[in-house]
Scaffold this active site. Structure first.
Site, PDB file in Angstrom:
ATOM      1  N   GLU A  58       4.896   8.487  -5.101  1.00 61.68           N
ATOM      2  CA  GLU A  58       5.725   7.942  -4.037  1.00 61.68           C
ATOM      3  C   GLU A  58       7.188   8.335  -4.229  1.00 61.68           C
ATOM      4  O   GLU A  58       7.670   8.272  -5.354  1.00 61.68           O
ATOM      5  CB  GLU A  58       5.610   6.411  -3.999  1.00 61.68           C
ATOM      6  CG  GLU A  58       6.095   5.847  -2.673  1.00 61.68           C
ATOM      7  CD  GLU A  58       5.883   4.344  -2.548  1.00 61.68           C
ATOM      8  OE1 GLU A  58       5.709   3.677  -3.583  1.00 61.68           O
ATOM      9  OE2 GLU A  58       5.900   3.847  -1.423  1.00 61.68           O
ATOM     10  N   GLY A  70       8.396   0.975 -14.124  1.00 61.15           N
ATOM     11  CA  GLY A  70       7.829   0.001 -13.188  1.00 61.15           C
ATOM     12  C   GLY A  70       6.322   0.100 -13.099  1.00 61.15           C
ATOM     13  O   GLY A  70       5.626   0.311 -14.085  1.00 61.15           O
ATOM     14  N   MET A 121       2.959   1.250 -10.059  1.00 63.16           N
ATOM     15  CA  MET A 121       2.714   1.973  -8.812  1.00 63.16           C
ATOM     16  C   MET A 121       1.300   1.697  -8.325  1.00 63.16           C
ATOM     17  O   MET A 121       0.339   1.748  -9.075  1.00 63.16           O
ATOM     18  CB  MET A 121       2.934   3.483  -9.053  1.00 63.16           C
ATOM     19  CG  MET A 121       2.591   4.374  -7.866  1.00 63.16           C
ATOM     20  SD  MET A 121       3.642   4.028  -6.417  1.00 63.16           S
ATOM     21  CE  MET A 121       2.551   4.600  -5.111  1.00 63.16           C
ATOM     22  N   GLU A 122       1.231   1.450  -6.995  1.00 64.14           N
ATOM     23  CA  GLU A 122       0.005   0.942  -6.375  1.00 64.14           C
ATOM     24  C   GLU A 122      -1.038   2.012  -6.078  1.00 64.14           C
ATOM     25  O   GLU A 122      -1.658   1.987  -5.019  1.00 64.14           O
ATOM     26  CB  GLU A 122       0.369   0.213  -5.072  1.00 64.14           C
ATOM     27  CG  GLU A 122       0.936   1.108  -3.945  1.00 64.14           C
ATOM     28  CD  GLU A 122       2.449   1.121  -3.852  1.00 64.14           C
ATOM     29  OE1 GLU A 122       3.102   0.895  -4.887  1.00 64.14           O
ATOM     30  OE2 GLU A 122       2.977   1.356  -2.754  1.00 64.14           O
ATOM     31  N   ASN A 123      -1.254   2.948  -6.965  1.00 65.10           N
ATOM     32  CA  ASN A 123      -2.276   3.970  -6.714  1.00 65.10           C
ATOM     33  C   ASN A 123      -3.610   3.310  -6.387  1.00 65.10           C
ATOM     34  O   ASN A 123      -4.038   2.390  -7.079  1.00 65.10           O
ATOM     35  CB  ASN A 123      -2.415   4.859  -7.935  1.00 65.10           C
ATOM     36  CG  ASN A 123      -1.116   5.547  -8.273  1.00 65.10           C
ATOM     37  OD1 ASN A 123      -0.369   5.955  -7.396  1.00 65.10           O
ATOM     38  ND2 ASN A 123      -0.800   5.631  -9.559  1.00 65.10           N
ATOM     39  N   HIS A 178       1.495  -7.920  -7.083  1.00 66.71           N
ATOM     40  CA  HIS A 178       2.257  -7.070  -6.152  1.00 66.71           C
ATOM     41  C   HIS A 178       1.506  -5.750  -5.914  1.00 66.71           C
ATOM     42  O   HIS A 178       1.266  -5.356  -4.770  1.00 66.71           O
ATOM     43  CB  HIS A 178       3.658  -6.807  -6.723  1.00 66.71           C
ATOM     44  CG  HIS A 178       4.499  -5.859  -5.927  1.00 66.71           C
ATOM     45  ND1 HIS A 178       5.626  -6.247  -5.227  1.00 66.71           N
ATOM     46  CD2 HIS A 178       4.380  -4.524  -5.708  1.00 66.71           C
ATOM     47  CE1 HIS A 178       6.140  -5.196  -4.614  1.00 66.71           C
ATOM     48  NE2 HIS A 178       5.419  -4.133  -4.903  1.00 66.71           N
ATOM     49  N   GLU A 179       1.129  -5.101  -7.001  1.00 68.08           N
ATOM     50  CA  GLU A 179       0.431  -3.816  -6.841  1.00 68.08           C
ATOM     51  C   GLU A 179      -0.932  -4.017  -6.175  1.00 68.08           C
ATOM     52  O   GLU A 179      -1.365  -3.201  -5.361  1.00 68.08           O
ATOM     53  CB  GLU A 179       0.279  -3.115  -8.192  1.00 68.08           C
ATOM     54  CG  GLU A 179       1.582  -2.894  -8.974  1.00 68.08           C
ATOM     55  CD  GLU A 179       2.685  -2.254  -8.162  1.00 68.08           C
ATOM     56  OE1 GLU A 179       2.397  -1.507  -7.208  1.00 68.08           O
ATOM     57  OE2 GLU A 179       3.871  -2.507  -8.467  1.00 68.08           O
ATOM     58  N   HIS A 200      -0.733  -4.316  -2.489  1.00 70.73           N
ATOM     59  CA  HIS A 200      -0.560  -3.001  -1.855  1.00 70.73           C
ATOM     60  C   HIS A 200      -1.888  -2.346  -1.483  1.00 70.73           C
ATOM     61  O   HIS A 200      -1.913  -1.448  -0.641  1.00 70.73           O
ATOM     62  CB  HIS A 200       0.179  -2.047  -2.791  1.00 70.73           C
ATOM     63  CG  HIS A 200       1.667  -2.124  -2.711  1.00 70.73           C
ATOM     64  ND1 HIS A 200       2.361  -2.050  -1.530  1.00 70.73           N
ATOM     65  CD2 HIS A 200       2.602  -2.231  -3.691  1.00 70.73           C
ATOM     66  CE1 HIS A 200       3.662  -2.113  -1.788  1.00 70.73           C
ATOM     67  NE2 HIS A 200       3.832  -2.230  -3.088  1.00 70.73           N
ATOM     68  N   GLU A 221       6.602  -2.930   1.063  1.00 65.90           N
ATOM     69  CA  GLU A 221       7.234  -3.574  -0.095  1.00 65.90           C
ATOM     70  C   GLU A 221       7.587  -5.037   0.128  1.00 65.90           C
ATOM     71  O   GLU A 221       7.398  -5.861  -0.759  1.00 65.90           O
ATOM     72  CB  GLU A 221       8.464  -2.772  -0.535  1.00 65.90           C
ATOM     73  CG  GLU A 221       8.141  -1.364  -1.020  1.00 65.90           C
ATOM     74  CD  GLU A 221       7.119  -1.338  -2.162  1.00 65.90           C
ATOM     75  OE1 GLU A 221       6.850  -2.389  -2.753  1.00 65.90           O
ATOM     76  OE2 GLU A 221       6.586  -0.246  -2.448  1.00 65.90           O
TER      77      GLU A 221
HETATM   78 ZN   LIG Z   1       5.538  -2.161  -4.270  1.00 66.15          ZN
END
Ligand SMILES: [Zn+2]
Length: 807
Positions: free
Chosen positions: A123, A258, A260-262, A292-293, A296, A315
């Site tokens: 991203e 951080g 990441m929402e893969n 959070h992820e 997503h 987000e």
């Molecule tokens: Zn996010």
């Protein structure tokens, strides 16, 4: 490098439909070298045969074949495809050698054992660094990955159950098709991982990390699996759509920033696997990030914004949903209170700065859009959604979400699609709400005087509609008793409240539903400062503390009054979730927001509070860490020696403090390096040098961060804290100057790296008004990376306020 514009993306989406990517990746060149090799076979149709378009491939392009014909001289980063047929097959073979920059494709080497791990993170538009693709969010397609990797590696991707073939020194991993995904969400992580799997509720859950952190992952695996199960069950039910894939992996990776929402294969910085026993705050943060992820998977992966101007659909929703789920489905029931003291305060800070922007904002190209990954999109966005839920009611909101997912699953959507569902489910007219809250920058001010609630919009604009609670409290002995809660909806600039029985404190925004600066009336303000610890709810106490904090930031309350208030709250605070955010605010106010003449006394006051708190086992780790940022006097340093004991994490914190005060530490650092099993222990030693009064050590750390060498992204916040010691203004002044000079060269390492690096190097100490002017001019200079520029503008606004508070 040219960044894809919105017009180019629209034209391409109108012209083509992408069916699938068959991607063969060869990782064997990464064991000892830097080469990531890929062959991307793209099947797509064209609505205007004869037209041309381009693939994105920001790597060395070796060969391009379109519909069976080799295209001579084809090259990246835009691979031109002329003379398209109705149905097309493009095959692009490429090599990426930029694999050590923490962008797109990264090769990490564990410093403790030399093992190699490879990860991807795409991203907003870094899939084009890995393989040829149409790299924009609304051209979704099936991804089929085949990966050749060294024989002892494990390969994890967005789908499970690969078919393995032995190739001798290597193995081939053929993965089933993904569902239709945007180019930025598939993942490929590989290396000799330590993997833990568990079958839960019909899902095949996996956790993975590098070998050297295996025992740390094993320690926390039960907790992570429990959170994962709770989250999947909660979201599946609330969104009316269970996560539609058996496999859900979470991979903890070195050098990543951080998380990441893969799709089905979430990437985490392995800094989240805390080497010492995690504190309450660290456990809560991990739960929030995990959720959070996971959110997503629905907000972003299943339904994706059409273009980056609707990044908030990803987000803001994920950030709201993770707190919603944490409160409802985990032990972290005070998570909205800690959100207020953490993220929401960052949202207010970003919204006060000259760089403030509407939550939904134009994104002319992807490079500009990258600057939108900020506290306005995340924190203000989540706060505003919380406000929306209060305004329309949770049931209507959930109904709207279910309908939204039903209609747009595996597709793309925009603001109007979502708000139409909210309007339909709630029966409310959302047009004015949308304009005011999503289309307008800045924060309203709410004030209460003589029974009238006034709302003032930013820069004289009309105020937005607000739905908030006002708590009416009366003195009750030393405490406060709640008399009633008024549920208020404001309309226009003045709203008369219903009659309230005589109250000693009218707590504006009790429950924290509204996003606004609140100004209590004078009498309430005095009671609020004096009796904040007596408020009965965690959110109420946090509203009191953060209201006082905002007054400090706005120059209306001295830091000393704030420190006094928050110290007293801390002394009796029953909510474990609030201890670390309140300690953080206390340390920051004392160290960075107080006049030089007051600073040591305020730090000492906070240190005394820490010593007391450290006696409670559940508070100990947080309290000793804060003590290690505040202890100055002999007795406090002795308490720090005693309390750190033989805990490795606390011993490092203690050494940072001693180094900052100029006390000798070298022998103890050497001893601790021997005792610490952390594969990244060298970073802990570097943090001691970062804190030190030794000019050579400061320079070494500065160079390491500037050069992105030796400091994992997940530790840069620690560098910031250690480096910029409030008592070292003279030593640090040259670095403030150097930061200004450095600005034009920052921003080459990708979005997260840019934000983290600017955050670590930004001069909160050693800067004066003249330097601040130069800094602001430099941030406005043309050509600066948009992410760097925006981060500097927000931090500069805060610095300006700090300098005013320091006097
Ligand atoms: Zn996010």
């Amino acid at each position: 490098m040219s960044s894809l514009t919105v017009d180019e993306a629209r034209a391409r989406a109108a012209l083509i439909h992408v069916e699938r990517y068959e991607i063969a990746v060869d990782l064997t060149g990464l064991l000892d070298g830097d080469a990531w090799r890929a062959q991307s076979t793209v099947r797509f149709s064209c609505r205007e045969p004869g037209a041309s378009t381009f693939l994105d491939c920001d790597a060395e392009v070796e060969q391009v074949v379109l519909n069976g014909v080799a295209l001579e001289g084809a090259a990246g980063p835009r691979v031109e495809l002329p003379g398209l047929a109705a149905d097309n097959v493009a095959v692009v073979r490429s090599v990426q050698r930029r694999t050590s920059q923490r962008t797109g494709v990264h090769r990490a080497v564990d410093p403790s054992d030399g093992r190699v791990y490879v990860w991807t993170s795409f991203e907003p538009d870094e899939a084009r660094l890995a393989w040829a693709c149409f790299d924009q969010p609304d051209l979704k397609a099936v991804h089929a990955l085949t990966v050749d990797a060294p024989a002892d590696w494990t390969v994890l991707t967005s789908t499970g159950d690969p078919v393995l073939t032995d190739l001798g020194a290597a193995r081939r991993w053929a993965f089933p098709d993904t569902p239709r995904l945007s180019t930025y969400v598939p993942a490929l992580d590989a290396g000799p991982f330590h993997v833990v799997r568990r079958e839960v509720d019909g899902h095949d859950l996996g956790l993975a990390c590098r070998q050297s952190l295996a025992s740390t992952l094993e320690r926390d695996a039960d907790e992570l699996f429990d959170l994962t199960r709770a989250g999947l069950a909660f979201f599946g039910e609330r969104f009316g759509l269970p996560f539609p894939q058996r496999r859900y992996d979470q991979v903890f990776l070195p050098d990543l920033g951080g998380a990441m929402e893969n799709w089905g294969c979430v990437a985490w910085s392995d800094a989240f696997l805390t080497r010492g026993q995690p504190s309450h705050g660290e456990r809560e943060l991990r739960a929030v990030v995990l959720l959070h992820e996971m959110a997503h998977m629905w907000f972003g992966d299943l339904v994706t914004m059409r273009w980056w101007d609707d990044l908030w659909l990803n987000e803001a929703f994920a950030e709201w949903a993770c707190h919603w789920a944490a409160e409802a489905a985990t032990e972290h029931t005070d998570v909205w209170a800690s959100f207020l003291a953490n993220g929401k305060l960052r949202g207010y800070a970003a919204d006060r700065a000259p760089s403030s922007h509407p939550i939904r904002q134009p994104a002319p190209d992807v490079a500009t859009a990258a600057a939108g990954f900020d506290a306005i999109t995340y924190s203000k966005g989540a706060s505003v959604l919380k406000q929306l839920v209060a305004w329309v009611g949770e049931d209507a909101f959930v109904e709207a979400l279910r309908s939204y997912f039903r209609k747009h699953a595996w597709g793309n959507a925009s603001l109007d699609d979502l708000m139409a569902e909210v309007a339909a489910a709630s029966g409310r007219d959302t047009a004015a709400w949308t304009r005011g809250w999503l289309g307008t920058a800045g924060t309203d001010v709410l004030a209460l005087e003589d029974g009238v609630l006034t709302a003032t919009g930013p820069d004289g604009a009309a105020p937005r509609p607000h739905r908030l609670d006002v708590g009416a409290y009366v003195r009750d002995g030393d405490g406060l008793a709640l008399r009633e809660v008024l549920a208020v909806e404001t309309e226009g600039p003045a709203t008369r409240l219903p009659e309230i029985a005589a109250a000693d404190l009218l707590l504006l925004n009790d429950g924290d539903l509204a996003f606004a600066v609140v100004r209590p009336d004078a009498a309430s303000r005095d009671v609020l400062l004096a009796r904040a610890p007596a408020l009965p709810t965690a959110v109420g106490r946090t509203v009191a503390v953060t209201t006082a904090w905002q007054l400090v930031v706005l120059g209306e309350l001295p830091a000393a009054a704030f420190v006094d208030c928050v110290d007293r709250v801390l002394a009796t605070e029953p909510a474990g979730a609030l201890v670390e955010p309140f300690l953080q605010l206390a340390v920051t106010a004392a160290g960075l927001w107080s006049p030089d003449a007051d600073r040591d006394a305020l730090l000492a006051a906070v240190a005394d509070t820490c010593v007391t708190l450290a006696e409670e086992p559940g508070r100990r780790r947080a309290a000793v860490r804060a003590l290690a940022r505040t202890a100055t006097a002999g007795e406090q340093l002795a308490a720090l020696d005693r309390l750190a004991g033989d805990d490795v994490d606390l011993r490092w914190a203690r050494l940072r403090r001693r180094a900052a005060l100029g006390l000798p530490v070298d022998d103890e650092v050497a001893a601790l390096l021997g005792d610490d099993p952390d594969p990244d222990r060298a970073v802990s030693a570097l943090l001691v040098r970062a804190a030190s009064l030794d000019p050579a050590a400061k320079q070494e750390v500065w160079d390491a961060v500037r050069g992105l060498a030796g400091v994992p992204l997940g530790r840069l916040r620690d560098v910031q804290q250690a480096f910029w010691q409030p008592s070292q203004a003279e030593l640090l002044a040259p670095y403030a100057e150097r930061f200004v000079a450095l600005l034009p060269s920052l921003g080459t390492g990708g979005m997260i790296s840019s934000m983290a690096t600017v955050g670590a190097l930004f001069p909160v100490v050693g800067a004066d008004a003249a330097l601040l002017d130069r800094l602001q001019r430099a941030a406005a200079a043309p050509g600066l990376d948009p992410v760097v520029a925006q981060t500097v503008v927000v931090r500069s606004d805060e610095l300006r306020r700090m300098l005013a508070a320091r006097g």
